[in-house]
Scaffold this motif. Structure first.
Motif, short mmCIF file in Angstrom:
data_model
loop_
_atom_site.label_atom_id
_atom_site.label_comp_id
_atom_site.label_asym_id
_atom_site.label_seq_id
_atom_site.Cartn_x
_atom_site.Cartn_y
_atom_site.Cartn_z
N LEU A 136 0.83 -1.20 0.00
CA LEU A 136 0.00 0.00 0.00
C LEU A 136 0.87 1.25 0.00
N VAL A 172 2.33 1.70 -3.49
CA VAL A 172 1.35 2.23 -4.43
C VAL A 172 1.08 3.71 -4.16
N ASN A 173 1.04 4.09 -2.90
CA ASN A 173 0.84 5.51 -2.56
C ASN A 173 2.01 6.35 -3.06
N LEU A 223 -6.00 -4.57 -3.65
CA LEU A 223 -5.22 -3.40 -3.23
C LEU A 223 -5.27 -2.30 -4.28
N ALA A 255 -7.12 1.62 -4.27
CA ALA A 255 -6.01 2.53 -3.99
C ALA A 255 -6.33 3.99 -4.27
#
Length: 218
Positions: A128, A131-132, A185, A189
């Motif tokens: 996560l 991806v952020n 996920l 997102a």
């Protein structure tokens, strides 16, 4: 085991696995092209002049980039770097290696148009957060393209195999999770749009079936 001992143990393991994996992925890059080449050509065909790749490994994706492309390679495994440079020279890619993880990208906010990853989000410690970081560095309407293997359906034969082999696979392939739910996920997102194809692409690498491929826009 103390934290220092854990770190020393991980360093020792990486000095064993790192060179082996670098050789392995460099050697099978042609076979990976047979397996995923068509999908990669479609996903990467409209890439910008500067591309950020998360976990390029030994450089298997460079063959799909235009000559002269600037590639910013986020590759923490230093054992991959020699083959990365060798591959970049072969395909005429201007390579810039950053020995950092996908969770700690140090590029400015909204600075790139195109980020890609293939078979990588399975390995990062905090997907996560990774991806952020990808979303953070993308310009408005910037694209993130991906091919990943994902968790199989519950109570399926593939799911059983993934769970059975997870520990040795995770150790040998430097943190790869055979059963990570990367599809969910990415869907949650917060990208403005995402197109994702979920499919079973069968190969001798049974624990990394099924897969997803797609394009997410910031």
């Amino acid at each position: 085991m103390t934290e220092l001992k854990k770190m020393n143990k991980e360093f020792e393991n990486n000095n064993v696995r790192g060179p082996i994996n670098s050789w392995f992925f460099y050697t099978i890059s042609g076979y990976m092209d047979v397996l995923w080449g068509k999908s990669k050509k479609e996903l990467f065909q409209d890439h910008s002049g500067t591309v950020v790749e998360i976990g390029p490994g030994a450089g298997a994706n460079m063959r799909y980039l235009k000559r002269g492309t600037k590639l910013i390679a986020i590759e923490p495994n230093i054992h991959m770097h020699k083959n990365l440079r060798k591959t970049a020279k072969k395909y005429g890619i201007h390579l810039y290696i950053k020995s950092i993880t996908g969770e700690t990208i140090d590029l400015p906010d909204s600075s790139v148009d195109f980020v890609m990853s293939t078979l990588v989000l399975c390995t990062v410690d905090n997907p996560l957060q990774c991806v952020n970081q990808i979303k953070r560095i993308l310009k408005p309407t910037g694209q993130f393209v991906f091919i990943e293997h994902v968790k199989a359906r519950e109570n399926s034969i593939l799911g059983f195999i993934q769970n059975l082999i997870h520990k040795p696979w995770h150790w040998f392939f430097e943190g790869c999770h055979t059963n990570r739910d990367t599809a969910s996920l990415l869907e949650s997102a917060g990208f403005s749009s995402i197109v994702m194809d979920k499919y079973n692409h069968y190969s001798p690498f049974i624990p990394i079936i099924p897969q997803i491929r797609g394009r997410a826009v910031k």
